[in-house]
Design an enzyme around this catalytic site. Structure first.
Site, short mmCIF file in Angstrom:
data_model
loop_
_atom_site.label_atom_id
_atom_site.label_comp_id
_atom_site.label_asym_id
_atom_site.label_seq_id
_atom_site.Cartn_x
_atom_site.Cartn_y
_atom_site.Cartn_z
CB CYS A 130 -0.92 -0.01 1.22
SG CYS A 130 -1.93 1.47 1.40
CB CYS A 133 -0.29 2.19 4.19
SG CYS A 133 -1.95 1.65 3.76
CG ASP A 134 3.46 0.92 4.35
OD1 ASP A 134 3.06 1.43 5.41
OD2 ASP A 134 3.25 -0.27 4.04
#
Length: 303
Positions: A130, A133-134
């Site tokens: 993701c 997300c990251d």
């Protein structure tokens, strides 16, 4: 015992549903087959969850579990095999049967993996699923994206705004995403698309350092990377419930924002349902909505 609401799945959607059920004075049981917290537990650091500047996925999952237990939610480790419909629904598991007036399916979706040797140890240590997300953790670094569909191209475009260099590895001889997405990817000066090539193996000891590649004509090569984003699709975990749900061509439960299904008293929440955005914030929202809908349904049974 007949529970008011049985929640299948212990990720953010399921645990939020359980919390809202208990706050409405309903008995609630959460059944989880593996790890409480779901996919978020694979993220070593998360910065887009409201209320936290930064938190590890595991720590966030632990806080969700602690909160649910504090409210009186019961929890059971078991794999759900099927659900029998009726005024009282029977949830059959490999650890016995459980009965409930309403059921919330919050089983999530698993990221497809490359299934290469050592993959598990690199998840959270260089391998991610993701970019939202990251991606920020790889600012000004070199990363790769595996895949050539819409999801992979969207990941690559987002990463191109953060990273020094982005490689896109596609096993086919062309990108398969939408035309405009393909144009955007090819317009990025720091994105290099490598076609007709698969990731053959990982390089690194405890942290990912790069990948070995194999082209369709048999040529081998390697690329040094700080991170690799695998974007080859999701697998919704709805197989055990297909008699109760309407599934789309990809296996997701067809449901709108109200989280209802074609079966009365059966609701869906989180990544397992049809939706555009799959994030912790939208999963917890589904958990709240599905729980309140289930509470209304249970209250209506007594009328």
């Amino acid at each position: 015992m007949v529970y008011d609401i049985i929640i299948i799945g212990g990720g953010p959607a399921g645990l939020t549903a359980a919390l809202y059920a208990k706050r409405a004075n309903k008995s609630a049981l959460v059944i989880e087959k593996s790890t409480y917290g779901g996919q978020i537990t694979f993220s070593p650091k998360v910065e887009n969850i409201p209320g936290f500047n930064a938190v590890s996925g595991n720590e966030f999952a632990e806080k969700l579990v602690d909160q649910a237990i504090y409210q009186g939610v019961e929890m059971e480790y078991a794999e759900v095999l099927s659900v029998e419909d009726g005024k009282i629904k029977t949830v059959k598991t490999d650890g016995g049967d459980f009965e409930g007036k309403a059921v919330i399916i919050a089983t999530g979706a698993k990221h497809r993996r490359l299934n290469l040797e050592g993959e598990e140890k690199f998840i959270g240590e260089g391998i991610s699923f993701c970019a939202v997300c990251d991606g920020a953790f790889y600012k000004d670094k070199v990363v790769g994206v595996v895949g050539g569909g819409n999801s992979a191209l969207q990941e690559a475009i987002l990463l191109s705004e953060l990273c020094k260099k982005v490689y896109v590895f596609q096993n086919l001889d062309k990108l398969t995403g939408e035309g405009k997405l393909c144009e955007q990817v090819y317009s990025k000066s720091n994105v290099e698309v490598i076609l007709s090539t698969v990731v053959e193996s990982y390089i690194g000891d405890t942290e990912l350092k790069g990948v070995n590649l194999l082209s369709s004509n048999g040529e081998q090569s390697s690329v040094e990377l700080d991170g690799l984003f695998v974007a080859i699709g999701l697998i919704p975990q709805n197989g055990a419930f297909k008699s109760l749900l309407e599934l789309n061509d990809y296996g997701y439960a067809v449901s709108g924002e109200d989280c209802t299904t074609k079966t009365k008293g059966v609701f869906v929440a989180g990544d397992c349902r049809t939706k555009k955005i799959r994030q912790v914030a939208t999963a917890t929202a589904d958990g709240a909505i599905s729980a309140l809908a289930a509470c209304d349904y249970v209250d209506g049974l007594g009328e």
